[in-house]
Structures are given as structure tokens and as C-alpha cells.
Design a protein around this motif. Sequence first.
Motif, short mmCIF file in Angstrom:
data_model
loop_
_atom_site.label_atom_id
_atom_site.label_comp_id
_atom_site.label_asym_id
_atom_site.label_seq_id
_atom_site.Cartn_x
_atom_site.Cartn_y
_atom_site.Cartn_z
N ASN A 404 1.11 -1.23 0.12
CA ASN A 404 0.04 0.13 -0.09
C ASN A 404 0.87 1.16 0.01
O ASN A 404 1.89 1.35 0.69
CB ASN A 404 -0.77 0.05 1.16
CG ASN A 404 -2.03 -0.88 1.23
OD1 ASN A 404 -2.33 -1.24 0.26
ND2 ASN A 404 -2.45 -1.46 2.39
N TYR A 443 -4.31 6.70 -3.59
CA TYR A 443 -4.01 5.35 -2.72
C TYR A 443 -3.67 4.28 -3.95
O TYR A 443 -4.50 4.16 -4.84
CB TYR A 443 -5.29 4.93 -2.07
CG TYR A 443 -5.78 5.87 -1.04
CD1 TYR A 443 -5.58 5.64 0.35
CD2 TYR A 443 -6.73 6.96 -1.03
CE1 TYR A 443 -6.00 6.37 1.28
CE2 TYR A 443 -7.00 8.00 -0.15
CZ TYR A 443 -6.50 7.53 1.38
OH TYR A 443 -7.04 8.46 2.00
N ASN A 445 -2.68 0.41 -4.32
CA ASN A 445 -2.50 -0.79 -3.64
C ASN A 445 -2.98 -2.18 -4.91
O ASN A 445 -3.96 -2.76 -4.56
CB ASN A 445 -3.43 -0.98 -2.37
CG ASN A 445 -4.91 -0.66 -2.95
OD1 ASN A 445 -5.28 -0.28 -3.77
ND2 ASN A 445 -5.66 -0.65 -1.55
N GLN A 555 -8.54 -0.37 2.21
CA GLN A 555 -7.05 -0.53 2.21
C GLN A 555 -7.11 -2.07 2.88
O GLN A 555 -7.39 -2.30 4.06
CB GLN A 555 -6.13 0.44 2.90
CG GLN A 555 -6.25 1.80 2.17
CD GLN A 555 -5.32 2.74 2.81
OE1 GLN A 555 -4.07 2.70 2.20
NE2 GLN A 555 -5.37 3.71 3.58
#
Length: 791
Positions: A404, A443, A445, A555
Motif C-alpha cells: 500500500n 491510494y 494498492n 485498504q
Amino acid sequence: MRKCCFTLVLMALLIPAIHAQQIEIKGIVKDSRQNGGIGFINVALWTADSTLVGGTATDDGGRFAIAQIAPGDYRLAVSGVGYRRQVITLDGLKSSIDIPDILLEEESFELSGVTVTASNTRVDRKVVFPTEQQLKSSTNGIDLLNQLSLPKVSVNMMNMSATLIGSGELQYRINGAKVEVQDVLALQPADVIRVEYHDNPGLRYGNAEVVLDYIVRRPETGGNGGLRSDSDFEQKFMNTNIYGRINHKKSEFSVNYFVNFRDFNSMWRDNEEKFSLGDGTVLNRKEEGIPGRLKRWQHNINTAYSYQNERRMLNATFRYFRFDQPNFDYRGTLYNMANPTDRVKMIDNTALNEHRPALDLYYQENLKNDQTIVLNVVGTYNYSDNHRFYDESRDGESLTHVDNRVVGKKYSWIGEGIYEKALGANRLSAGIRHIQSYSNNEYRNGNEYKTDMTQGETFLYAELKGKVKKLDYMVGVGVTRSSFSQSDGEGNQGDGQGSNRIDSQGDSRADGYSNYAFNPRLTLQYSLPGQSNIRLRAEVTNMSPSLSELSAVDQTVDSLQIQRGNPSLKPYLNYSAQLTYNYSKSLFNLNVESFFGYRPNPVMDEKFPEGGKIIQTWNNQQSMIGWNNFIGLRIGPIKDILQLSLRGGMRYFVSNGNTYRHTFTSWYTNSEITGMYKNATLGIGIDSNQDFFIGETMQGGENLHYIVAGYKYRNANLQFIMFNPFVDNYREVTENRSQYASYRRSMYINDTSHFMILRFSWNFSFGRTFKSAEKRISNTDDDSGVKGTGK
């Protein structure tokens, strides 16, 4: 007839006595430069043969009154730290008198050889004048706090910072301006006139529980500077502060640089978890840690310019904060407690980089008739880069892999204006403050998500402070408007009025809010016989969700858990009441406090199963109740040599969630003993856990004790400090009581046991001193707005 004559004679004798009791001396003490009233000036009345009759201290506006005086010849002595003493002769006093303005001139030399031990209490603050020995034994503003042993304030000697015993926000200020701890570390104790301990701060201080305001002098010409450095003997630990200040006439230039370094190689955690999944599966898992690494750098640079004359003050400050943490690494083994042979290797590494420049502009003007206008504008840019790598593997094969990365950019500005005016013995203040922030977060990931968030809050308030006989009061009222909106980075957003969107469960969720709240506050303080008082404070404050809690992104935490923000969160109110008793006599100072808080619909954590995983998130829950009882006793300083401080209390929490209810009780203690003789100091301190519980999570405090020995020679000071000499390791405990994913986690740093550092400081100064104008407000925004991840 005899009775009548006796009555007439008695009346003739009593009338002068009654009249004498009505004689009163009153007046106002002002600064000769600024022509403004000076608070907390000592006023003493002596007979012609030097017998003390009585005394008092001026209020915030410089006013004083001494009543019940018999006719005669007197000397009125007016004095204060930083001012030349003035004596007024009052011969043949027969009736009440109102003395015209008493103008005090500032001292033109350094304070030397003067011991001031008095302290004064007002409805919103306690004013403490350090003794000469306390100033002499201290090396900076934080070290001075440790010498003063103020109620509820605990000094961390390792990090050289202060926190509150119990809970709440602690603000540092210098001459009324909100500053950072590095600025306090740059203070030279000899320049400190007094420390104002605001344990009942007004509405303009926001949600601060305690405000520490150092009132200091500044050179009119010349300047000062210094160096402080902490280091161990294995190059694992370092704090260094370099600072300087130059003055020329009405201008002042200053710079302050602080660097912090840690490099520990024996950090690990032990963790026990219990998971109840949606299909009925129950898994008990244990993590056995092995030593990992904690490495970080922190830099703070503050540069400032200020200009002031008799009426105006302009201040411009540039601040830059940089935090670089390449290693926050946990390693160990995870195994199924029902089948210990079911094991995997675990790696959980986090790297964090932040930098935050800010510009602070401040203007203050003192108007006629004791009026003041203050304006403050602060602009801040927050950048953060959080990278977490998590892996579970067996026999070299990765079973769970998490990579992440969150990059956040937040732009914010804060504007505030305040108007203050004296109304006789009362003081009125009114103001408006607005905070506006814009956040753009990415973000990454495996997939990339973007969020754009806008959050604002406007606070309008008015407050009146005054006194009626023995009753001090402070009454205020405020109105808060808060708003929030969020989009997905593609321009798809709500209107901030409760527009809905659909989450992964198919439920309707709002992506914004617009909320108004009413915020009253009332404080009553009554002076009791002797040097004691009792105070009641009640208030309603507004609480808003953080941007990280509002972020609409999932997440992955590990193989079983996902963290998810909740954009449907709403602001809520905090109702609180606090009863305080203070007693002070000679060497003894007692402080007893009981605090009760109630929050309906607070934002708290929760967990639930979804698709074979456990979702960690936040929601507006039913209620949160907190009760804190505190008692503190300070003895000394005894002959300016020995001082003892004993403090402790009990905290009780009731957390009512939508699907859970938890109670938690925590006991805590804090004790210090300090010895000072000439240039040498010796101290011992013990600080136990101050655990805090909210929602379903208990965040444990730290157990820390230390021994310090130091010696000061002229402007240089050398200290040897040993931390945790009687334990083998340092530990912090965190606990979660969720029915779906509970845990008990212990974090250890073995490097900090039997840990010794050498602290060296050196100060220098030159030039004449005078009392600077007091900057009333300052603002800052240090929230990055980014939601992190991890256990």
C-alpha cells in the motif's frame, strides 16, 4: 438615663471605627510605554514604620483595591517582575482615595538576585513566578516546567516535551502566541517573567484543555542564542536545537532549528488476535515478534520577523517541518493457536515521509480606551508519502502480499480576528475563526484510487469575564458551522448537503455534510477562606470527523482485515462539566479535580464481517461517557532546595456503540522529587500508564522512570539522565475488544531500558531587556488528512 448616656458614648466610639473600616485605596497600574493596564502586579500597603497592613495583585486591566484601612500614614509599594518598583507616600489618609494612573517603567537590566515566589489565581488561569533558584537550575522552557511541577502537567524528560496527566490538548504559547515545543526549548529561563497556567482557557483557545503561556522579555538591542544537544553513547539517539535572535530598535529577527534522530534495532511486538468470520469460523492467531528496526529523522525550522511600537505589532513567521522515517519494521512468526504447527513468517514494514511548510501572519493594534484588535492568517501545505509493505510467507512462498502506498496533498488556511475591550472591571472579547482545507489523496494498492476532499469550519463567539465580590465568572457563547464534501477525483461528488451514494453492502451513504452547532460555556470561581478556591466549568464543544476517517477508500491490512473510511460520518457535540478545588498555603499546594464528559453520537471505531474478511471502519455510535478524578499535591520548594510532587487519579469510560458496549477503568500516578543546591540538581521521576479507551480500543500509555543529575556553570549546563534503570524493556500495550476481531498487542523497544544520555546546553545573551507586547493568538494545521493503514 444612664443607659441612654452609655448608648450615646458607645455610638461615639463606634462611628469612627465603622468609618475607618470603609476607607479604601484603589487605582490602576499601567505600563509607561504602552499606557495599558498591567495584570498581576503586586501592590502592598505599609505603615510609616514598615509594618505590612495588606496587599493584593492587579487584575487583567491593572486595577486594584485594598479595603478596611484605618486612618494614618502609609506607603503604597507597587512592584512586578520586569518593572522598577514604585513607592507612593500617603500621609494623613482619612478617607477613601482613588489614585490616578500609576505608571511603571520597565527594568533596563537583567533580573538578578531577585526571588519571587508568589502566584496569583484568576478564573481562567494561575500565574506562577519562578524562584531565582528554579530559573538558575533550568536550561530551557520545558526544563523549567519540570521545576515548577504545575498541576496536571507531566514532563517527558526523554523527548523534552510536556503532556497532560489524564487527557486533553496542551497548547504552548509565548507572550500569547501559539508556538511549538521547539520554540519553548529555545527559551532562556532568565528571560521568563512568569508562566501563566490556563487550566480554564477561553473560547478563543479552541478545544485546548490547558494552555501554558510563557511571558518573557526581549532585548531592545543585541540578542541571544544557544545550543542544546542530547545524545547517547551508541549513536542511537540524538536531539539538537540551535537558535538565535537579533534585535534592532523595534525589529526582531529570529531563527530556530531542531533535529531529532532515532535508530533502534530492538523493536518488536507480540500480538494475540481472535477472529470470528461471517461463515462461523473462529480463528485464534498469535504473533511472536523478533527484533526489528525503528529509524527516523525529524527537522523543524522556524524563522520569524516582528516589528512593534507602542501601539502596533506585526509578526511574520515561516515554519518548515520535515519527517523522514525509512524504517518502522516489525518481523515475526504468525501461528494458529489451535494448531501451532500452522505457521507463517510475517513482515510488516512502514516508511513515512512528510513535509509541511507554513506561513503565519499576525497583526495586533492597541486602541484607545483599553481596546485591542487582533488579526491572524496562516497558510499551510501538507505533503505525506506513506508506504506499507506486508507479507506472510511459508517456505519462501508468499501467501499474502500487501503493498500500500498513500500520497497525500493538503492545502489549508486559517483566518481569525479578535476584538477585546475593558468594561470597567469586566472584559469583553469577541471573535471569528475560519478553517478551510482541500485534500487530494492517491491510494495505490494494485489499483489506484483518488479522493478530493473539502472541509471547512467557522466559529463565531463572544465572551465576558468579570468579578462580583468573591465570585469570578466567565460566560461565553459560540456558534460553529462545519461542512465537508468528497469526490472520487473524477469530479463525481455530492453537494455537501447529504447526497447519497452506494457502498459495497448496497447501503445508501452520504458523501458530505453541512452542520450548525451551539457552543455555550460558563465558569464560576468562588474564593474561599485562606488561599483556596472552588471552580465549576460547564461547556458544549463541537467535534468533527477527521479527513482520514471520512476517506471513502478500502485498504488491505493483512490476510483477514480491511480498513475502510466512512464518508457518511457527521459532526457531534461534547458536553462536559468540571469541578476543581485549589488550596495553597506556605509550601503546600493541593489540586483536586473531577471531570465528566458525555458525547452523543460520537465517531468511534467498529468492525464487522464481510465476504470472509473483517472490515475495520468508523461510525457515529450511540454515546461515549468519560469520568476522570485527579488529585495533585506539591510540597516545596523547601528552602529553595527540595521539591516533591505527587499526582494521580482514576479514569472511567463507558463506550456505547451501535452493536457493542464496553467499560474500562484506569488508574495512573505521576511523582517527581527534585533537589537543587547552588549550581547542582538531582531528580527522580516516575510516570505510570495513562490508558485511554474510546470505541472498542484501549490505547495504553507508557511506563517511564528516570534519574537525572546536572551541574550548571555560568551559561553552560551538563546533565546525565538514565531512563528505565529498573526494568529490562520498554512496553506499550494496545487492546481491542471487538466481537469480530479482538486483539491484545504489546510493543517493545529494548534499547530504551537502562538507557543513558548526555545533555549539554549553552546559552548566551547581550543587550538591554524590556517587556515585549503579547501576541494574543496564532494558529496551525498539522493534520495531513491522509488515512494510514496497518495494525
